[in-house]
Design an enzyme around this catalytic site. Structure first.
Site, PDB file in Angstrom:
ATOM      1  NE  ARG A 169      14.390  -8.787  -9.385  1.00  0.00           N
ATOM      2  CZ  ARG A 169      13.263  -8.186  -9.814  1.00  0.00           C
ATOM      3  NH1 ARG A 169      12.085  -8.695 -10.309  1.00  0.00           N
ATOM      4  NH2 ARG A 169      13.376  -6.992  -9.629  1.00  0.00           N
ATOM      5  CD  GLU A 220      21.482  -3.096 -10.071  1.00  0.00           C
ATOM      6  OE1 GLU A 220      21.302  -2.054 -10.354  1.00  0.00           O
ATOM      7  OE2 GLU A 220      20.663  -4.201  -9.960  1.00  0.00           O
ATOM      8  CE1 TYR A 280      20.506   1.449  -7.266  1.00  0.00           C
ATOM      9  CE2 TYR A 280      21.805   0.748  -9.121  1.00  0.00           C
ATOM     10  CZ  TYR A 280      20.863   0.666  -8.291  1.00  0.00           C
ATOM     11  OH  TYR A 280      19.970  -0.279  -8.835  1.00  0.00           O
ATOM     12  CG  ASP A 312      16.510   2.749  -7.694  1.00  0.00           C
ATOM     13  OD1 ASP A 312      15.749   2.962  -6.748  1.00  0.00           O
ATOM     14  OD2 ASP A 312      16.533   1.996  -8.642  1.00  0.00           O
ATOM     15  CB  CYS A 331      -3.019   4.892  -4.050  1.00  0.00           C
ATOM     16  SG  CYS A 331      -1.582   6.000  -4.574  1.00  0.00           S
ATOM     17  CB  CYS A 385      -0.727   0.469  -2.423  1.00  0.00           C
ATOM     18  SG  CYS A 385       0.751   0.838  -1.522  1.00  0.00           S
ATOM     19  CB  CYS A 440       0.740   5.782   2.111  1.00  0.00           C
ATOM     20  SG  CYS A 440       1.617   7.004   0.749  1.00  0.00           S
ATOM     21  CB  SER A 498      20.626  13.453 -19.498  1.00  0.00           C
ATOM     22  OG  SER A 498      21.679  13.191 -19.624  1.00  0.00           O
TER      23      SER A 498
HETATM   24  S1  SF4 Z   1       3.122   3.785  -1.398  1.00  0.00           S
HETATM   25 FE1  SF4 Z   1       1.413   5.352  -0.936  1.00  0.00          FE
HETATM   26  S2  SF4 Z   1       1.847   6.517  -2.842  1.00  0.00           S
HETATM   27 FE2  SF4 Z   1       2.758   4.437  -3.207  1.00  0.00          FE
HETATM   28  S3  SF4 Z   1       1.276   3.487  -4.140  1.00  0.00           S
HETATM   29 FE3  SF4 Z   1       1.291   3.138  -2.084  1.00  0.00          FE
HETATM   30  S4  SF4 Z   1      -0.205   4.317  -1.388  1.00  0.00           S
HETATM   31 FE4  SF4 Z   1       0.104   5.007  -3.431  1.00  0.00          FE
END
Ligand code: SF4
Length: 346
Positions: free
Chosen positions: A22, A34, A117, A135, A196, A199, A205, A300
């Site tokens: 980075r 990458e 990608y 990705d 979440c 977040c 979301c 895989s």
């Molecule tokens: S974007 Fe949505 S699913 Fe992902 S961590 Fe945040 S709240 Fe959770």
């Protein structure tokens, strides 16, 4: 959608991991990182990145290096065609592009081993071109945040997610936006137990609102797995020599070295294995010293069940077209599949 990108970038600035690739806008180093990161997790990728950039500091060094040295440096990462492509592409860049990477997505994608990608990653990280990377992390974040149920491995899904990612990408900071969404997927919106609660996108979301965090993203196809049974003969003759062979053709581990191999589609009973070993040696006098436990090696689309048979040969190994005779102690100087390397080093 400006908020989505701005929120991600601000989250990224506070939470990003300090990673050596980075700190650079050198397209060569970004390309190396990458390709390595497609094969492994960040922590393990770091040591490979350091090994590659130390041994081959520029694309010219990589192009000039013998393929065996590149393969040895790649050893353990799997998907060895990527290492061969790396070497081939380095040579093309040196011979056809005066050792300078093309500075656009369109130019990059024409190179061998560089798909959409990787081309997007290099173009945006090194040249700040406004082109989205998609990705696994990006699929997950977009699918959850926007509540998209189109399977990510379907053709429709691929087009839909790519279009959305390109609409969302920051105009001013496309490179940072791409880094941010990938890092967000890796650290915050993780496959299992995403955070979440803390977040910054949780208020808007869709997956969280609809209680679908654990079902998104959706995948359509289940991967079919093929089982293979490998019995490697680790021979030692009276001069402490052994036999190895370079794998060729289109199978796994091309260009890597391995011991003589008996491969079957079903596990062999001991009696059947001994018969096959006897037919490999013909009239030579041998002693079987040890047969290892079966080890499972997961790729895989394949599960390999391998056993190593240690065989002592009373005479000296004879020259053979297919195999190479080497001193047993020199085995580590050859690029080996991880399965063998792990067996030899516990
Ligand atoms: S974007 Fe949505 S699913 Fe992902 S961590 Fe945040 S709240 Fe959770």
């Amino acid at each position: 959608m400006k908020d989505f990108s701005a929120t991600l970038i601000s989250w990224y600035k506070k939470n990003k991991r300090d990673l050596p690739w980075r700190d650079t806008q050198d397209a060569y180093k970004i390309w190396l990182s990458e390709i390595i990161l497609q094969q492994t997790r960040v922590e393990q990728g770091r040591s490979y990145y350091e090994a590659f950039t130390t041994k081959f500091p520029t694309v010219k060094h990589l192009a000039k290096a013998p393929l065996d040295v590149v393969m040895k440096t790649w050893q353990g990462l799997g998907y060895y065609s990527r290492a061969r492509n790396l070497h081939a592409t380095a040579n093309i860049i040196v011979s056809e592009h005066k050792s300078v990477f093309p500075d656009s997505y369109v130019g990059l994608i024409k190179l061998k081993g560089i798909g959409p990608y990787t081309a997007a990653a290099i173009a945006s990280f090194a040249f700040d071109e406004r082109v989205a990377v998609v990705d696994g992390n990006v699929y997950r974040v977009l699918s959850r945040y926007f509540g998209i149920e189109t399977p990510i491995d379907s053709n429709t899904g691929k087009i839909e997610f790519l279009q959305l990612a390109n609409e969302l990408i920051s105009i001013k900071h496309p490179g940072t936006h791409n880094q941010a969404i990938m890092e967000f997927g890796a650290l915050q919106c993780k496959p299992q137990n995403p955070d979440c609660l803390n977040c910054p996108l949780n208020a808007s979301c869709a997956a969280l609102a609809e209680n679908k965090v654990n079902v998104l993203p959706i995948k359509e196809k289940k991967t079919k797995v093929r089982n293979r049974y490998f019995y490697y003969l680790i021979i030692e003759d009276k001069a402490k020599q052994t036999l190895i062979k370079k794998r060729i053709g289109k199978d796994i581990w091309t260009e890597l070295f391995e011991f003589p191999l008996i491969e079957t589609e079903k596990a062999l009973e001991n009696k059947e294995l001994l018969k096959k070993i006897a037919s490999f040696f013909g009239k030579e006098k041998i002693t079987i010293q040890k047969i290892s436990e079966s080890r499972k090696h997961i790729l895989s689309h394949q599960h390999i069940y391998a056993q190593f048979v240690h065989v002592k040969l009373e005479s000296k190994l004879k020259k053979h077209e297919e195999y190479k005779i080497i001193k047993s102690k020199d085995i580590n100087s050859f690029a080996l599949p991880r399965l063998i390397d792990r067996y030899l080093h516990g």
